[in-house]
Design a protein around this motif. Structure first.
Motif, PDB file in Angstrom:
ATOM      1  N   GLU A  49       0.651  -1.192  -0.012  1.00  0.00           N
ATOM      2  CA  GLU A  49       0.019  -0.123   0.053  1.00  0.00           C
ATOM      3  C   GLU A  49       0.751   1.306  -0.029  1.00  0.00           C
ATOM      4  O   GLU A  49       0.302   2.255  -0.775  1.00  0.00           O
ATOM      5  N   MET A  50       1.992   1.309   0.724  1.00  0.00           N
ATOM      6  CA  MET A  50       2.907   2.193   0.697  1.00  0.00           C
ATOM      7  C   MET A  50       3.563   2.733  -0.680  1.00  0.00           C
ATOM      8  O   MET A  50       3.369   3.851  -1.147  1.00  0.00           O
ATOM      9  N   LEU A  51       3.924   1.785  -1.312  1.00  0.00           N
ATOM     10  CA  LEU A  51       4.476   1.864  -2.653  1.00  0.00           C
ATOM     11  C   LEU A  51       3.355   2.259  -3.911  1.00  0.00           C
ATOM     12  O   LEU A  51       3.396   2.922  -4.691  1.00  0.00           O
ATOM     13  N   ARG A  52       2.137   1.571  -3.365  1.00  0.00           N
ATOM     14  CA  ARG A  52       0.892   1.835  -4.384  1.00  0.00           C
ATOM     15  C   ARG A  52       0.468   3.497  -4.278  1.00  0.00           C
ATOM     16  O   ARG A  52       0.142   4.033  -5.250  1.00  0.00           O
ATOM     17  N   ARG A  53       0.397   3.868  -2.920  1.00  0.00           N
ATOM     18  CA  ARG A  53       0.115   5.347  -2.791  1.00  0.00           C
ATOM     19  C   ARG A  53       1.111   6.137  -3.427  1.00  0.00           C
ATOM     20  O   ARG A  53       0.532   7.385  -3.897  1.00  0.00           O
ATOM     21  N   HIS A  54       2.260   5.886  -3.490  1.00  0.00           N
ATOM     22  CA  HIS A  54       3.189   6.717  -4.208  1.00  0.00           C
ATOM     23  C   HIS A  54       3.124   6.633  -5.730  1.00  0.00           C
ATOM     24  O   HIS A  54       2.861   7.571  -6.364  1.00  0.00           O
ATOM     25  N   SER A  55       3.260   5.406  -6.045  1.00  0.00           N
ATOM     26  CA  SER A  55       3.182   5.135  -7.641  1.00  0.00           C
ATOM     27  C   SER A  55       1.969   5.445  -8.562  1.00  0.00           C
ATOM     28  O   SER A  55       1.891   5.990  -9.624  1.00  0.00           O
ATOM     29  N   VAL A  56       0.798   5.027  -7.482  1.00  0.00           N
ATOM     30  CA  VAL A  56      -0.504   5.160  -8.392  1.00  0.00           C
ATOM     31  C   VAL A  56      -1.233   6.451  -7.943  1.00  0.00           C
ATOM     32  O   VAL A  56      -1.590   7.130  -9.014  1.00  0.00           O
ATOM     33  N   SER A  60       3.497  12.020  -2.363  1.00  0.00           N
ATOM     34  CA  SER A  60       5.087  12.238  -2.119  1.00  0.00           C
ATOM     35  C   SER A  60       5.580  11.145  -1.330  1.00  0.00           C
ATOM     36  O   SER A  60       5.256  10.667  -0.331  1.00  0.00           O
ATOM     37  N   VAL A  61       7.044  10.999  -1.580  1.00  0.00           N
ATOM     38  CA  VAL A  61       7.712   9.906  -0.838  1.00  0.00           C
ATOM     39  C   VAL A  61       7.708  10.344   0.738  1.00  0.00           C
ATOM     40  O   VAL A  61       7.597   9.622   1.663  1.00  0.00           O
ATOM     41  N   VAL A  62       7.886  11.640   0.895  1.00  0.00           N
ATOM     42  CA  VAL A  62       7.870  12.212   2.173  1.00  0.00           C
ATOM     43  C   VAL A  62       6.638  11.850   2.938  1.00  0.00           C
ATOM     44  O   VAL A  62       6.599  11.526   4.128  1.00  0.00           O
ATOM     45  N   GLU A  63       5.343  12.109   2.430  1.00  0.00           N
ATOM     46  CA  GLU A  63       4.010  11.980   2.913  1.00  0.00           C
ATOM     47  C   GLU A  63       3.956  10.536   3.197  1.00  0.00           C
ATOM     48  O   GLU A  63       3.559  10.144   4.029  1.00  0.00           O
ATOM     49  N   GLY A  69       5.114   5.116   8.548  1.00  0.00           N
ATOM     50  CA  GLY A  69       5.855   5.107   9.491  1.00  0.00           C
ATOM     51  C   GLY A  69       7.255   4.540   9.589  1.00  0.00           C
ATOM     52  O   GLY A  69       8.004   3.857  10.215  1.00  0.00           O
ATOM     53  N   VAL A  70       7.953   4.934   8.307  1.00  0.00           N
ATOM     54  CA  VAL A  70       9.293   4.669   7.808  1.00  0.00           C
ATOM     55  C   VAL A  70      10.051   5.818   7.067  1.00  0.00           C
ATOM     56  O   VAL A  70       9.525   7.005   7.189  1.00  0.00           O
ATOM     57  N   SER A  71      11.176   5.523   7.194  1.00  0.00           N
ATOM     58  CA  SER A  71      12.095   6.727   6.524  1.00  0.00           C
ATOM     59  C   SER A  71      11.925   6.803   4.961  1.00  0.00           C
ATOM     60  O   SER A  71      11.455   5.832   4.227  1.00  0.00           O
ATOM     61  N   ARG A  72      12.289   7.875   4.353  1.00  0.00           N
ATOM     62  CA  ARG A  72      12.534   7.795   2.954  1.00  0.00           C
ATOM     63  C   ARG A  72      13.270   6.900   2.328  1.00  0.00           C
ATOM     64  O   ARG A  72      12.830   6.399   1.285  1.00  0.00           O
ATOM     65  N   GLN A  77      14.241   1.913  -0.884  1.00  0.00           N
ATOM     66  CA  GLN A  77      14.543   0.904  -0.856  1.00  0.00           C
ATOM     67  C   GLN A  77      13.424  -0.569  -1.403  1.00  0.00           C
ATOM     68  O   GLN A  77      13.670  -1.389  -1.885  1.00  0.00           O
ATOM     69  N   ALA A  78      12.286  -0.103  -0.586  1.00  0.00           N
ATOM     70  CA  ALA A  78      11.294  -1.156  -1.179  1.00  0.00           C
ATOM     71  C   ALA A  78      10.757  -0.845  -2.425  1.00  0.00           C
ATOM     72  O   ALA A  78      10.457  -1.991  -3.194  1.00  0.00           O
ATOM     73  N   GLN A  79      10.947   0.310  -3.033  1.00  0.00           N
ATOM     74  CA  GLN A  79      10.612   0.613  -4.473  1.00  0.00           C
ATOM     75  C   GLN A  79      11.696  -0.115  -5.063  1.00  0.00           C
ATOM     76  O   GLN A  79      10.909  -0.868  -6.241  1.00  0.00           O
ATOM     77  N   ALA A  80      12.680   0.005  -4.959  1.00  0.00           N
ATOM     78  CA  ALA A  80      13.895  -0.862  -6.016  1.00  0.00           C
ATOM     79  C   ALA A  80      13.360  -2.431  -5.696  1.00  0.00           C
ATOM     80  O   ALA A  80      13.742  -2.959  -6.829  1.00  0.00           O
TER      81      ALA A  80
END
Length: 87
Positions: A49-56, A60-63, A69-72, A77-80
């Protein structure tokens, strides 16, 4: 005397598969707070969901990092890892 609680089968499966989120309380993304389908204990669901929220959704990565609850660097790293090997 109170009966001992039965172990939660989902929790046991998350532990068995190594997908138990060690910090479920740090997930503040709205669906994880309002919809029981979203389980902050499920690390795989949280990361997806974190990756989906960003890519779809274009959040923003910051948000995204703050909401999950993770660092940028963790988001990147998860995206890669997802791009390289999928789930």
């Amino acid at each position: 005397m109170a009966k001992p609680k039965k172990p939660d089968p989902k929790m046991l499966e998350l532990i068995r598969t190594g997908t138990l989120n060690p910090r479920p309380g740090s997930v503040s993304d709205t669906p994880f707070k309002e919809n029981p389908f979203f389980d902050p204990r499920d690390l795989l669901q949280v990361r997806y969901e974190m990756l989906r929220r960003h890519s779809v959704e274009g959040v923003s990565v910051v948000e995204v990092a703050a909401g999950f609850g993770v660092s940028r660097p963790t988001v990147y790293q998860a995206q890669a890892a997802f791009q390289q090997a999928g789930l």
